[in-house]
Structure formats: structure tokens, C-alpha cells
Design a protein around this motif. Structure first.
Motif, PDB file in Angstrom:
ATOM      1  N   UNK A 211      68.239 125.856 -19.401  1.00 29.18           N
ATOM      2  CA  UNK A 211      68.154 124.928 -18.288  1.00 29.18           C
ATOM      3  C   UNK A 211      67.866 123.526 -18.808  1.00 29.18           C
ATOM      4  N   UNK A 212      68.529 122.543 -18.210  1.00 31.22           N
ATOM      5  CA  UNK A 212      68.387 121.153 -18.625  1.00 31.22           C
ATOM      6  C   UNK A 212      66.928 120.755 -18.788  1.00 31.22           C
ATOM      7  N   UNK A 213      66.104 121.167 -17.842  1.00 36.58           N
ATOM      8  CA  UNK A 213      64.716 120.729 -17.823  1.00 36.58           C
ATOM      9  C   UNK A 213      63.905 121.303 -18.972  1.00 36.58           C
ATOM     10  N   UNK A 214      64.123 122.574 -19.302  1.00 35.39           N
ATOM     11  CA  UNK A 214      63.200 123.243 -20.210  1.00 35.39           C
ATOM     12  C   UNK A 214      63.812 123.643 -21.555  1.00 35.39           C
ATOM     13  N   UNK A 215      65.104 123.394 -21.740  1.00 32.41           N
ATOM     14  CA  UNK A 215      65.702 123.606 -23.060  1.00 32.41           C
ATOM     15  C   UNK A 215      65.805 122.295 -23.823  1.00 32.41           C
ATOM     16  N   UNK A 216      65.420 121.207 -23.164  1.00 35.70           N
ATOM     17  CA  UNK A 216      65.586 119.862 -23.711  1.00 35.70           C
ATOM     18  C   UNK A 216      64.987 119.691 -25.111  1.00 35.70           C
TER      19      UNK A 216
ATOM     20  N   UNK B 146      63.744 126.425 -17.198  1.00 39.22           N
ATOM     21  CA  UNK B 146      64.911 126.503 -17.757  1.00 39.22           C
ATOM     22  C   UNK B 146      66.161 126.184 -19.104  1.00 39.22           C
TER      23      UNK B 146
ATOM     24  N   UNK C 219      57.671 123.399 -21.647  1.00 40.02           N
ATOM     25  CA  UNK C 219      58.748 122.654 -22.303  1.00 40.02           C
ATOM     26  C   UNK C 219      59.059 121.298 -21.684  1.00 40.02           C
ATOM     27  N   UNK C 220      58.643 121.055 -20.447  1.00 35.94           N
ATOM     28  CA  UNK C 220      58.951 119.768 -19.823  1.00 35.94           C
ATOM     29  C   UNK C 220      57.709 118.926 -19.604  1.00 35.94           C
ATOM     30  N   UNK C 221      56.705 119.494 -18.921  1.00 36.94           N
ATOM     31  CA  UNK C 221      55.558 118.686 -18.512  1.00 36.94           C
ATOM     32  C   UNK C 221      54.595 118.388 -19.657  1.00 36.94           C
TER      33      UNK C 221
END
Length: 306
Positions: free
Chosen positions: A243-248, A305, A108-110
Motif C-alpha cells: 500500500x502506498x501509505x505503508x510500503x513507502x 498498506x 510505517x507511516x506515522x
């Protein structure tokens, strides 16, 4: 050795186990979803036992599937690390970098951001690994570890990437129904991400303690990785900690929505640890991550997250 199934079946199975989705595995492997399904059935025939419990939505690994997933993940990881070590010893590594991070961070982030990195650094190849322990470290063959926590790691060179925050999230229609019925966090259906390998991540117990919310029962559906839990939440089965990082991404595209005034800062952050001395390739990647995070993710509520 004759009893081993073809390597392509094992790599397909590992991709499904890692992402919790045949569709995502097909995209990763650049094949069709029916091809992934056919490979899984061929592997089950070779093993002589079902590996995927298809009666659940999303599908889950059976006990036999969990056993094989751990073995395949460890085996492929050792092979990959050995190959990277050999390339380094023989001067063949070139402009390659291997990143270790959690499955949720990778998915979800990278991965959504990597096209931008390749546009800026087309000469660098990025390899991504998600360890079973959910706590990445600088193992042989790993150049950079992206880790969640409070810092304090001693190996390599560590730099804070961004502060992490958490907030309950749900499918929009599900959240609207809870609000219409007057159901608060003290009674809402919960979804947990629980695994022996992610005990360092905060759970609902920590969240309710931080918010001062009293709740008698914390029962609910449990998943062993963040990807499967997100799929269940998007299907309207309950609330999970976002989580901010992975629910974005899911919050940006509208498939998830934050619980009003539910955000909490648990004093944790994401950090980047790289081998020392820092290579030019590692420095380029770390600088790119930090710049991208500062530009596009300055706040949970705006950007949005385990």
C-alpha cells in the motif's frame, strides 16, 4: 490479583504482539532485545504455557499467546482510555493528543514522521494506539482516528488525507529471480495478510479482479498483521500487496521493489476523523499530516498498506 504477572511483563508482551518483532518492541520500549526476550520467558513461566512460537521466522504467537494478546491489548486500552478521560475531567490533559490507526500505518507511516511533528510542535505530546479491529474509531480517549476506506463516517469531523493505491512488492533479488525465470503474477508465490479484523481491506482476489488476471490458486503464506508480512517479503518468501501509505519507507530504502506496471487504484483513500469541535491541538496535527503528505508523497511510483 496475586495471580497476575508484573505489569512490565504484560506491556513488553503487548509491544511484541503488536509489532510482530522483538527488535521493534525493544526499540519502542527503549530496552535491549535480550531484555525483551527475558521478559517474554518470565511471562511464559508465570502463565505456564509458551506464548511465542520461535520455530517460525518471523516468530508467531501461539494460540495461548493470541488469547493473552487480545486480553492485554483490551485491558491496557481500557486503562489508557480511563486515564485520558480522568485527565480531561480534571483539566490535566494539557497539550496531548491520542491518535488511533492501524498497526501498519503506525509503524510505517506515522512513527517515521513524528520527529518532524515534534520539531514543529515541541509543546504537543502524541500518543499512538493501534486497535485490534484494524478499523480505528473515536473511542473514549481517542482524539483523532486515521482510517482507510471510501469515507462516509458520520462522527466527528472527517477530512481526506490522500488517495491510496496498491501494487505487488517483493525483495529486489526475489523479484529479479521471478523475472529471469519468466514467472508472472499468475504463478508467483503470494503472501497474504488475513485476519477476522481486516476484512474491509482488499486482498489478492480483489487485486487480480481489478487487473483482469486469471489465477487458479491463491494459496500462500498468511499473516495476521502487515508488519509480519513485510518481514517475510523482505526475507524473499513471496509477493505481497504494498500500500502506498505503508510500503513507502521500504521502497525508498530499497528493501522492497514494486512489480513493474502493477499499480492499481481501487478507489480507496485514507481519512482523518477528529472529535468535534476541533481543538487547536487536533487542527495542528491534521494540518501537519496533510501538508507533509502533499509535499513528500504525491505519487506511488515516486514516493515509494494492512
Amino acid at each position: 490479583m496475586d495471580r497476575l504477572p508484573p505489569l512490565r511483563l504484560l506491556t513488553t508482551f503487548e509491544a511484541v504482539a503488536r509489532h510482530g518483532s522483538m527488535q521493534q518492541a525493544a526499540t519502542l520500549l527503549n530496552v535491549t532485545q535480550p531484555a525483551v526476550s527475558q521478559a517474554l520467558k518470565a511471562l511464559e513461566s508465570h502463565v505456564g504455557a509458551p506464548l511465542i512460537d520461535r520455530s517460525h521466522r518471523p516468530a508467531r504467537l501461539t494460540e495461548a499467546g493470541e488469547l493473552l494478546a487480545r486480553a492485554v491489548r483490551d485491558g491496557l486500552g481500557q486503562i489508557s482510555a480511563a486515564l485520558e478521560d480522568i485527565r480531561s475531567l480534571t483539566g490535566q490533559a494539557g497539550n496531548q493528543i491520542t491518535i488511533s490507526c492501524t498497526l501498519g500505518m503506525a509503524t510505517y507511516w506515522l512513527m517515521p514522521r513524528l520527529p518532524d511533528f515534534y520539531a514543529r510542535f515541541p509543546e504537543i505530546t502524541v500518543n499512538v494506539q493501534a486497535p485490534a479491529t484494524d478499523l480505528p474509531h473515536l473511542a473514549p480517549g481517542i482524539d483523532i482516528a486515521i482510517r482507510y476506506g471510501t469515507g462516509g463516517w458520520r462522527e466527528g469531523v472527517t477530512q481526506k488525507l490522500f488517495d491510496e493505491r496498491v501494487c505487488p512488492v517483493a525483495a529486489p533479488a526475489f523479484l529479479e529471480r521471478l523475472q529471469a525465470e519468466g514467472i508472472g503474477l499468475d504463478r508467483a508465490p503470494l503472501i497474504h495478510v488475513r485476519s477476522p479484523h481486516n476484512s474491509h481491506w482488499a486482498g489478492w482476489e480483489d487485486y487480480f479482479r481489478a487487473k483482469g488476471i486469471s489465477r487458479e490458486r491463491l494459496s500462500g503464506q498468511s499473516f495476521n498483521n502487515y508488519v509480519q508480512a513485510v518481514q517475510a517479503v523482505q526475507a524473499g518468501q513471496g509477493l505481497m500487496l504494498g500500500w502506498k501509505s505503508i510500503a513507502d519507507g521500504a521502497l525508498r530504502d530499497g528493501s522492497l521493489r514494486m512489480w513493474p506496471e502493477g499499480e492499481v487504484d481501487l478507489g480507496t483513500s485514507y481519512f482523518v476523523t477528529a472529535k468535534s469541535p476541533l481543538s487547536d491541538t487536533s487542527k495542528s496535527f491534521i494540518d501537519w499530516m496533510a501538508a507533509g503528505e502533499n509535499l513528500t508523497h504525491s505519487g506511488f511510483a515516486v514516493s515509494i498498506d494492512t
